[in-house]
Design a protein around this motif. Structure first.
Motif, PDB file in Angstrom:
ATOM      1  N   GLY A  74       8.316 -19.778  12.629  1.00 15.85           N
ATOM      2  CA  GLY A  74       8.473 -20.136  11.232  1.00 15.85           C
ATOM      3  C   GLY A  74       7.202 -19.759  10.503  1.00 15.85           C
ATOM      4  N   PHE A  75       7.207 -19.880   9.179  1.00 18.38           N
ATOM      5  CA  PHE A  75       6.002 -19.547   8.428  1.00 18.38           C
ATOM      6  C   PHE A  75       5.914 -20.402   7.169  1.00 18.38           C
ATOM      7  CE2 PHE A  75       9.242 -16.777   6.603  1.00 18.38           C
ATOM      8  CZ  PHE A  75       9.022 -16.906   5.243  1.00 18.38           C
ATOM      9  N   GLU A  76       4.707 -20.460   6.632  1.00 16.51           N
ATOM     10  CA  GLU A  76       4.420 -21.163   5.385  1.00 16.51           C
ATOM     11  C   GLU A  76       3.527 -20.275   4.524  1.00 16.51           C
ATOM     12  OE1 GLU A  76       2.320 -24.486   6.886  1.00 16.51           O
ATOM     13  OE2 GLU A  76       4.094 -25.485   7.742  1.00 16.51           O
ATOM     14  N   ASP A  77       3.627 -20.445   3.209  1.00 18.80           N
ATOM     15  CA  ASP A  77       2.690 -19.815   2.265  1.00 18.80           C
ATOM     16  C   ASP A  77       2.586 -18.303   2.446  1.00 18.80           C
ATOM     17  OD1 ASP A  77       2.070 -22.417   1.341  1.00 18.80           O
ATOM     18  OD2 ASP A  77       0.584 -22.641   2.926  1.00 18.80           O
ATOM     19  N   MET A  78       3.719 -17.627   2.516  1.00 19.87           N
ATOM     20  CA  MET A  78       3.688 -16.168   2.609  1.00 19.87           C
ATOM     21  C   MET A  78       3.380 -15.566   1.246  1.00 19.87           C
ATOM     22  SD  MET A  78       6.597 -13.453   3.957  1.00 19.87           S
ATOM     23  CE  MET A  78       6.393 -13.907   5.683  1.00 19.87           C
ATOM     24  N   SER A  79       2.483 -14.589   1.233  1.00 21.66           N
ATOM     25  CA  SER A  79       2.164 -13.889  -0.004  1.00 21.66           C
ATOM     26  C   SER A  79       1.836 -12.437   0.316  1.00 21.66           C
ATOM     27  CB  SER A  79       0.985 -14.550  -0.728  1.00 21.66           C
ATOM     28  OG  SER A  79      -0.185 -14.487   0.077  1.00 21.66           O
ATOM     29  N   PHE A  80       1.880 -11.605  -0.715  1.00 19.77           N
ATOM     30  CA  PHE A  80       1.627 -10.177  -0.554  1.00 19.77           C
ATOM     31  C   PHE A  80       0.539  -9.728  -1.519  1.00 19.77           C
ATOM     32  CE2 PHE A  80       5.947 -11.021   0.779  1.00 19.77           C
ATOM     33  CZ  PHE A  80       6.011 -10.358   2.002  1.00 19.77           C
ATOM     34  N   GLU A  81      -0.143  -8.661  -1.157  1.00 18.86           N
ATOM     35  CA  GLU A  81      -1.184  -8.130  -2.025  1.00 18.86           C
ATOM     36  C   GLU A  81      -0.561  -7.648  -3.340  1.00 18.86           C
ATOM     37  OE1 GLU A  81      -2.911  -4.785  -0.051  1.00 18.86           O
ATOM     38  OE2 GLU A  81      -0.985  -3.857   0.354  1.00 18.86           O
ATOM     39  N   PRO A  82      -1.358  -7.490  -4.398  1.00 19.40           N
ATOM     40  CA  PRO A  82      -0.825  -7.015  -5.684  1.00 19.40           C
ATOM     41  C   PRO A  82      -0.115  -5.668  -5.543  1.00 19.40           C
ATOM     42  CG  PRO A  82      -3.065  -7.829  -5.948  1.00 19.40           C
ATOM     43  CD  PRO A  82      -2.804  -7.795  -4.468  1.00 19.40           C
ATOM     44  N   GLU A  83       0.936  -5.473  -6.321  1.00 17.70           N
ATOM     45  CA  GLU A  83       1.726  -4.244  -6.206  1.00 17.70           C
ATOM     46  C   GLU A  83       0.907  -2.983  -6.465  1.00 17.70           C
ATOM     47  OE1 GLU A  83       5.451  -4.114  -8.235  1.00 17.70           O
ATOM     48  OE2 GLU A  83       6.078  -6.082  -7.488  1.00 17.70           O
ATOM     49  N   ALA A  84      -0.151  -3.112  -7.231  1.00 20.53           N
ATOM     50  CA  ALA A  84      -1.001  -1.949  -7.492  1.00 20.53           C
ATOM     51  C   ALA A  84      -1.617  -1.417  -6.206  1.00 20.53           C
ATOM     52  CB  ALA A  84      -2.101  -2.312  -8.491  1.00 20.53           C
ATOM     53  N   GLU A  85      -1.706  -2.264  -5.177  1.00 15.89           N
ATOM     54  CA  GLU A  85      -2.297  -1.862  -3.903  1.00 15.89           C
ATOM     55  C   GLU A  85      -1.249  -1.457  -2.867  1.00 15.89           C
ATOM     56  OE1 GLU A  85      -5.274  -4.581  -2.463  1.00 15.89           O
ATOM     57  OE2 GLU A  85      -5.788  -5.195  -4.499  1.00 15.89           O
ATOM     58  N   TRP A  86       0.024  -1.558  -3.200  1.00 17.64           N
ATOM     59  CA  TRP A  86       1.059  -1.105  -2.278  1.00 17.64           C
ATOM     60  C   TRP A  86       0.986   0.420  -2.176  1.00 17.64           C
ATOM     61  CZ3 TRP A  86       6.224  -4.196  -3.332  1.00 17.64           C
ATOM     62  CH2 TRP A  86       5.948  -5.567  -3.264  1.00 17.64           C
ATOM     63  N   LEU A  87       1.106   0.935  -0.966  1.00 14.30           N
ATOM     64  CA  LEU A  87       1.074   2.376  -0.747  1.00 14.30           C
ATOM     65  C   LEU A  87       2.492   2.926  -0.802  1.00 14.30           C
ATOM     66  CD1 LEU A  87      -1.494   2.558   2.195  1.00 14.30           C
ATOM     67  CD2 LEU A  87      -1.921   2.760  -0.260  1.00 14.30           C
ATOM     68  N   VAL A  88       2.727   3.880  -1.685  1.00 15.77           N
ATOM     69  CA  VAL A  88       4.068   4.441  -1.875  1.00 15.77           C
ATOM     70  C   VAL A  88       4.021   5.940  -1.626  1.00 15.77           C
ATOM     71  CG1 VAL A  88       5.988   4.772  -3.473  1.00 15.77           C
ATOM     72  CG2 VAL A  88       4.631   2.660  -3.575  1.00 15.77           C
ATOM     73  N   ASP A  89       4.854   6.402  -0.718  1.00 11.30           N
ATOM     74  CA  ASP A  89       4.975   7.830  -0.421  1.00 11.30           C
ATOM     75  C   ASP A  89       6.347   8.286  -0.899  1.00 11.30           C
ATOM     76  OD1 ASP A  89       5.279  10.380   0.641  1.00 11.30           O
ATOM     77  OD2 ASP A  89       4.252   9.897   2.506  1.00 11.30           O
ATOM     78  N   THR A  90       6.379   8.981  -2.020  1.00  9.05           N
ATOM     79  CA  THR A  90       7.668   9.390  -2.581  1.00  9.05           C
ATOM     80  C   THR A  90       8.310  10.523  -1.786  1.00  9.05           C
ATOM     81  OG1 THR A  90       6.496  10.868  -4.119  1.00  9.05           O
ATOM     82  CG2 THR A  90       7.055   8.657  -4.915  1.00  9.05           C
ATOM     83  N   SER A  91       7.514  11.258  -0.999  1.00  8.32           N
ATOM     84  CA  SER A  91       8.087  12.357  -0.214  1.00  8.32           C
ATOM     85  C   SER A  91       8.873  11.833   0.984  1.00  8.32           C
ATOM     86  CB  SER A  91       6.994  13.322   0.242  1.00  8.32           C
ATOM     87  OG  SER A  91       6.060  12.665   1.076  1.00  8.32           O
ATOM     88  N   THR A  92       8.393  10.748   1.600  1.00 14.86           N
ATOM     89  CA  THR A  92       9.110  10.176   2.745  1.00 14.86           C
ATOM     90  C   THR A  92       9.895   8.929   2.361  1.00 14.86           C
ATOM     91  OG1 THR A  92       7.191   8.824   3.379  1.00 14.86           O
ATOM     92  CG2 THR A  92       7.367  11.026   4.343  1.00 14.86           C
ATOM     93  N   MET A  93       9.838   8.541   1.079  1.00 18.82           N
ATOM     94  CA  MET A  93      10.565   7.360   0.577  1.00 18.82           C
ATOM     95  C   MET A  93      10.150   6.101   1.347  1.00 18.82           C
ATOM     96  SD  MET A  93      12.957   8.382  -1.771  1.00 18.82           S
ATOM     97  CE  MET A  93      14.498   7.447  -1.625  1.00 18.82           C
ATOM     98  N   ALA A  94       8.848   5.854   1.414  1.00 18.74           N
ATOM     99  CA  ALA A  94       8.349   4.716   2.178  1.00 18.74           C
ATOM    100  C   ALA A  94       7.332   3.925   1.361  1.00 18.74           C
ATOM    101  CB  ALA A  94       7.716   5.175   3.480  1.00 18.74           C
ATOM    102  N   VAL A  95       7.314   2.606   1.584  1.00 15.55           N
ATOM    103  CA  VAL A  95       6.368   1.711   0.930  1.00 15.55           C
ATOM    104  C   VAL A  95       5.667   0.893   2.018  1.00 15.55           C
ATOM    105  CG1 VAL A  95       6.061  -0.137  -0.762  1.00 15.55           C
ATOM    106  CG2 VAL A  95       7.897   1.546  -1.076  1.00 15.55           C
ATOM    107  N   VAL A  96       4.332   0.851   1.972  1.00 16.56           N
ATOM    108  CA  VAL A  96       3.548   0.089   2.945  1.00 16.56           C
ATOM    109  C   VAL A  96       2.877  -1.067   2.221  1.00 16.56           C
ATOM    110  CG1 VAL A  96       1.626   0.147   4.586  1.00 16.56           C
ATOM    111  CG2 VAL A  96       3.162   2.115   4.379  1.00 16.56           C
ATOM    112  N   ILE A  97       3.042  -2.279   2.770  1.00 18.42           N
ATOM    113  CA  ILE A  97       2.615  -3.502   2.093  1.00 18.42           C
ATOM    114  C   ILE A  97       1.885  -4.399   3.086  1.00 18.42           C
ATOM    115  CG2 ILE A  97       3.418  -5.550   0.826  1.00 18.42           C
ATOM    116  CD1 ILE A  97       6.064  -3.901   0.359  1.00 18.42           C
ATOM    117  N   ARG A  98       0.805  -5.004   2.642  1.00 22.27           N
ATOM    118  CA  ARG A  98       0.094  -5.993   3.458  1.00 22.27           C
ATOM    119  C   ARG A  98       0.400  -7.392   2.932  1.00 22.27           C
ATOM    120  NH1 ARG A  98      -5.990  -3.778   3.306  1.00 22.27           N
ATOM    121  NH2 ARG A  98      -5.427  -3.772   1.089  1.00 22.27           N
TER     122      ARG A  98
END
Length: 203
Positions: A74-98
């Motif tokens: 189980g988990f508590e208090d899940m959060s993600f880094e700001p979207e400006a820091e998400w890595l997006v590769d439009t050529s491979t259609m992939a998004v990397v998120i921490r």
């Protein structure tokens, strides 16, 4: 037509929002494609946990991954880094998120703070008989997380490891009691340390 960053962020954002709000599995599955076939894979040794190191394929497979994983963790208090820091590769259609969360083993109750990484492969949903572009959803879900902590917590041993680290003292983060004893005795923790002019530790 090539998709831009903003297009790919939407399905990734929707899935992350569903995760962080502890949505039920049927809700999570609505954010995955049905065609093309979706898949989920959490990297790690299969020996450490039943949901690790296997590729769960198809809608039923993805559902099975979440069923197995959530039956153990189980988990508590899940959060993600700001979207400006998400890595997006439009050529491979992939998004990397921490992201970060406090996870716990349901069987033992042991908890730990964890950072993790998602790689979300995005694809168009294929709707038979419907012309034009389909809705963008997540097709590939990959996660890298702290499998060592999960293994220890599932087996009731994480508290023991954390206690050993705390016994090292404030200035000895990451060291066990044994390493601290070696330090006090003059035996170093790196090659060559603790050696005097006429010998070395243990002689």
């Amino acid at each position: 037509m090539k998709y831009i960053r903003a297009n790919l962020l939407t399905p990734a954002r929707n899935l992350c929002a569903a995760f962080s709000s502890s949505s039920p599995i049927p809700t999570l599955l609505t954010h995955f494609t049905h065609d093309p076939c979706p898949q989920a894979h959490e990297h790690g040794l299969p020996h450490l946990a039943s949901f690790l190191g296997r590729t769960f394929t198809g809608t039923d497979g993805v559902a099975r991954y979440f069923e197995v994983m959530t039956s153990e963790l189980g988990f508590e208090d899940m959060s993600f880094e700001p979207e400006a820091e998400w890595l997006v590769d439009t050529s491979t259609m992939a998004v990397v998120i921490r992201g970060t969360a406090k996870f716990y083993a349901k069987r033992t109750g042991q908890k730990w703070d964890e950072g993790f990484v998602y790689r979300l492969g995005i694809a168009e949903e294929v709707n038979e008989g419907v012309s034009g572009r389909g809705e963008l959803k997540v097709q590939e879900y990959e996660v890298w997380a702290d499998t060592g902590a999960a293994y220890l917590a599932l087996n009731g041993r994480l508290g023991e490891v954390l206690s050993e680290e705390r016994e090292g003292g404030t200035g000895g983060a990451g060291r066990t009691r044994r390493s601290q004893d070696r330090k006090r005795s003059g035996c170093g923790e790196v090659v060559g340390s603790g050696m005097g002019a006429y010998g070395s530790c243990g002689q």
